[in-house]
Design a protein around this motif. Sequence first.
Motif, PDB file in Angstrom:
ATOM      1  N   CYS A  22       0.836  -1.212   0.000  1.00 26.67           N
ATOM      2  CA  CYS A  22       0.000   0.000   0.000  1.00 26.67           C
ATOM      3  C   CYS A  22       0.864   1.253   0.000  1.00 26.67           C
ATOM      4  N   TYR A  23       1.978   1.189   0.732  1.00 24.60           N
ATOM      5  CA  TYR A  23       2.901   2.324   0.753  1.00 24.60           C
ATOM      6  C   TYR A  23       3.408   2.609  -0.667  1.00 24.60           C
ATOM      7  N   ARG A  24       3.862   1.545  -1.338  1.00 19.19           N
ATOM      8  CA  ARG A  24       4.371   1.726  -2.702  1.00 19.19           C
ATOM      9  C   ARG A  24       3.259   2.193  -3.637  1.00 19.19           C
ATOM     10  N   TRP A  25       2.074   1.641  -3.445  1.00 15.96           N
ATOM     11  CA  TRP A  25       0.935   1.972  -4.307  1.00 15.96           C
ATOM     12  C   TRP A  25       0.580   3.451  -4.191  1.00 15.96           C
ATOM     13  N   HIS A  26       0.639   3.983  -2.984  1.00 19.59           N
ATOM     14  CA  HIS A  26       0.236   5.381  -2.755  1.00 19.59           C
ATOM     15  C   HIS A  26       1.402   6.358  -2.879  1.00 19.59           C
ATOM     16  N   CYS A  27       2.615   5.851  -3.074  1.00 16.88           N
ATOM     17  CA  CYS A  27       3.767   6.757  -3.187  1.00 16.88           C
ATOM     18  C   CYS A  27       3.656   7.596  -4.457  1.00 16.88           C
ATOM     19  N   ASP A  28       4.042   8.844  -4.346  1.00 23.70           N
ATOM     20  CA  ASP A  28       4.031   9.747  -5.494  1.00 23.70           C
ATOM     21  C   ASP A  28       5.485   9.894  -5.951  1.00 23.70           C
ATOM     22  N   GLU A  29       5.903   9.016  -6.841  1.00 28.78           N
ATOM     23  CA  GLU A  29       7.332   8.955  -7.212  1.00 28.78           C
ATOM     24  C   GLU A  29       7.853  10.263  -7.800  1.00 28.78           C
ATOM     25  N   PRO A  30       7.136  10.897  -8.750  1.00 31.60           N
ATOM     26  CA  PRO A  30       7.648  12.176  -9.266  1.00 31.60           C
ATOM     27  C   PRO A  30       7.872  13.210  -8.161  1.00 31.60           C
ATOM     28  N   LEU A  31       6.963  13.233  -7.193  1.00 32.70           N
ATOM     29  CA  LEU A  31       7.110  14.173  -6.067  1.00 32.70           C
ATOM     30  C   LEU A  31       8.365  13.851  -5.264  1.00 32.70           C
ATOM     31  N   HIS A  32       8.570  12.567  -4.958  1.00 35.68           N
ATOM     32  CA  HIS A  32       9.725  12.196  -4.135  1.00 35.68           C
ATOM     33  C   HIS A  32      11.040  12.439  -4.887  1.00 35.68           C
ATOM     34  N   ALA A  33      11.024  12.162  -6.191  1.00 28.39           N
ATOM     35  CA  ALA A  33      12.238  12.404  -6.980  1.00 28.39           C
ATOM     36  C   ALA A  33      12.561  13.900  -6.990  1.00 28.39           C
ATOM     37  N   ALA A  34      11.527  14.725  -7.155  1.00 23.60           N
ATOM     38  CA  ALA A  34      11.746  16.177  -7.154  1.00 23.60           C
ATOM     39  C   ALA A  34      12.266  16.641  -5.797  1.00 23.60           C
ATOM     40  N   LEU A  44       6.604  21.315  -9.767  1.00 24.20           N
ATOM     41  CA  LEU A  44       5.494  22.084 -10.335  1.00 24.20           C
ATOM     42  C   LEU A  44       4.877  21.341 -11.515  1.00 24.20           C
ATOM     43  N   THR A  45       5.753  20.747 -12.339  1.00 23.88           N
ATOM     44  CA  THR A  45       5.277  20.028 -13.523  1.00 23.88           C
ATOM     45  C   THR A  45       4.348  18.882 -13.127  1.00 23.88           C
ATOM     46  N   ALA A  46       4.762  18.136 -12.108  1.00 25.19           N
ATOM     47  CA  ALA A  46       3.939  16.994 -11.682  1.00 25.19           C
ATOM     48  C   ALA A  46       2.714  17.458 -10.905  1.00 25.19           C
ATOM     49  N   GLU A  47       2.919  18.402  -9.993  1.00 24.10           N
ATOM     50  CA  GLU A  47       1.841  18.813  -9.084  1.00 24.10           C
ATOM     51  C   GLU A  47       0.720  19.533  -9.825  1.00 24.10           C
ATOM     52  N   TYR A  48       1.086  20.336 -10.833  1.00 23.52           N
ATOM     53  CA  TYR A  48       0.077  21.143 -11.518  1.00 23.52           C
ATOM     54  C   TYR A  48      -0.173  20.659 -12.944  1.00 23.52           C
ATOM     55  N   HIS A  49       0.172  19.384 -13.171  1.00 28.66           N
ATOM     56  CA  HIS A  49      -0.179  18.696 -14.424  1.00 28.66           C
ATOM     57  C   HIS A  49       0.227  19.513 -15.651  1.00 28.66           C
ATOM     58  N   LEU A  50       1.485  19.957 -15.662  1.00 25.06           N
ATOM     59  CA  LEU A  50       1.937  20.803 -16.770  1.00 25.06           C
ATOM     60  C   LEU A  50       2.299  19.936 -17.970  1.00 25.06           C
ATOM     61  N   ARG A  51       1.867  20.384 -19.134  1.00 23.09           N
ATOM     62  CA  ARG A  51       2.330  19.746 -20.369  1.00 23.09           C
ATOM     63  C   ARG A  51       3.738  20.265 -20.644  1.00 23.09           C
ATOM     64  N   PRO A  52       4.502  19.562 -21.494  1.00 28.83           N
ATOM     65  CA  PRO A  52       5.898  19.982 -21.718  1.00 28.83           C
ATOM     66  C   PRO A  52       6.020  21.431 -22.157  1.00 28.83           C
ATOM     67  N   GLU A  53       5.103  21.887 -23.034  1.00 26.22           N
ATOM     68  CA  GLU A  53       5.215  23.280 -23.497  1.00 26.22           C
ATOM     69  C   GLU A  53       4.889  24.264 -22.369  1.00 26.22           C
ATOM     70  N   GLN A  54       3.979  23.879 -21.474  1.00 25.46           N
ATOM     71  CA  GLN A  54       3.677  24.744 -20.321  1.00 25.46           C
ATOM     72  C   GLN A  54       4.877  24.797 -19.373  1.00 25.46           C
ATOM     73  N   ALA A  55       5.481  23.631 -19.133  1.00 24.96           N
ATOM     74  CA  ALA A  55       6.657  23.593 -18.244  1.00 24.96           C
ATOM     75  C   ALA A  55       7.794  24.424 -18.826  1.00 24.96           C
ATOM     76  N   ALA A  56       7.952  24.332 -20.146  1.00 22.83           N
ATOM     77  CA  ALA A  56       9.032  25.106 -20.789  1.00 22.83           C
ATOM     78  C   ALA A  56       8.758  26.601 -20.658  1.00 22.83           C
ATOM     79  N   ALA A  57       7.502  27.007 -20.866  1.00 21.63           N
ATOM     80  CA  ALA A  57       7.153  28.429 -20.753  1.00 21.63           C
ATOM     81  C   ALA A  57       7.385  28.923 -19.329  1.00 21.63           C
ATOM     82  N   ILE A  58       7.010  28.105 -18.359  1.00 19.31           N
ATOM     83  CA  ILE A  58       7.209  28.498 -16.957  1.00 19.31           C
ATOM     84  C   ILE A  58       8.695  28.539 -16.623  1.00 19.31           C
ATOM     85  N   GLY A  59       9.457  27.614 -17.194  1.00 18.48           N
ATOM     86  CA  GLY A  59      10.910  27.645 -17.005  1.00 18.48           C
ATOM     87  C   GLY A  59      11.503  28.949 -17.526  1.00 18.48           C
TER      88      GLY A  59
END
Lengths: 156, 102
Positions: A22-34, A44-59
Motif C-alpha cells: 500500500c505504501y508503494r501503491w500510494h507513493c508519489d514517485e515524481p514528487l519524491h524524486a523532485a 510544479l510540472t507533476a503537481e500542476y499537471h503541466l504539459r511539456p510546453e507549459q513547463a518550458a514556458a514556466i521555465g
Amino acid sequence: MKNFWVTLGALVAVGLAVALACYRWHCDEPLHAAARQRDALAWLTAEYHLRPEQAAAIGRLHAAYALRCAEHCMAIGEARGAVAQAEREGRPASELAAARDRVAARERVCREAIELHLREVASQMSPEDGARYLGEFLPRVAAYRHEGAPTVRLNQ
Amino acid sequence: MMNHTNDPFSEALADWRVNPPRDPSFRAGVWARVEALRREPWAAYVRRHALTSGLALLAVVAVGGWVGMRQAHARADRDRALLVQVYLSEIDSRLVATDGTP
C-alpha cells in the motif's frame, strides 16, 4: 503452541507485506524524486499537471524572473545593511526609522514582483491548476516568512 | 440461617454416591490427544480455527493497508512542504537577501 506462533508470524508477515504494498501503491514517485533533487520546477510540472510546453514556458518565466529577483535581493540586502549600520552606530531614531522604511519599501516592491510573477506562471496553467497554484503561494508570499528559513527545514 | 435437617433435597445429596467405572487408559488417552495436537499440521490448525484466523487476517490486511497508505501520505506531505519552501526560496528575494549583519 507451535502452530499458534507460526500463525502469528504469518499474520505479521502478511501485515508487513500489505503495508509495504500500500505504501508503494500510494507513493508519489515524481514528487519524491523532485524532493530528493530539490527540483521545484519538476515538482510544479507533476503537481500542476503541466504539459511539456507549459513547463518550458514556466521555465522561461522563472529564468527571466531570476534576474529581477537578484536585483531585488541586492537592493534589500543593501537596505538591511544600512539599518544594521545605523543600529551599530547609534544613529538617531528618525534616521533609523527612515532606513527601516527603505527596507520595507524594497520588500514591498519585491512582494509585488513575486505576486506578478506568480500570476504570470499561473496564466500558463489550466484555470483550475492556476487557481490552486495561486491559492497555495499568494498567501505564503503575503505572510512572508514561509514557515521559517528553508535551510532550517532542509536539515530536518 | 436455614435449617437443613429435614430438607429432602439435602438428604438426597448426602446419600448420593458417585462410582464411575475405572478407565485404565484415561491418562494415556489424554496424552495421545495432546501429542496429536502437537503433531497437527499447520493447515489443519488454521482450518480448526478458521473463523479466528480469517478475522485476524482481515484485521491485519486492513491495518497494514491503512498504515502503508498513511505513511505514503505523510511522506508526500513532508516532500510537498519541502518543495514549497524550496520554490519560495528561489523566487522570494526577501528570504535570500542578507539581513545586513556583517
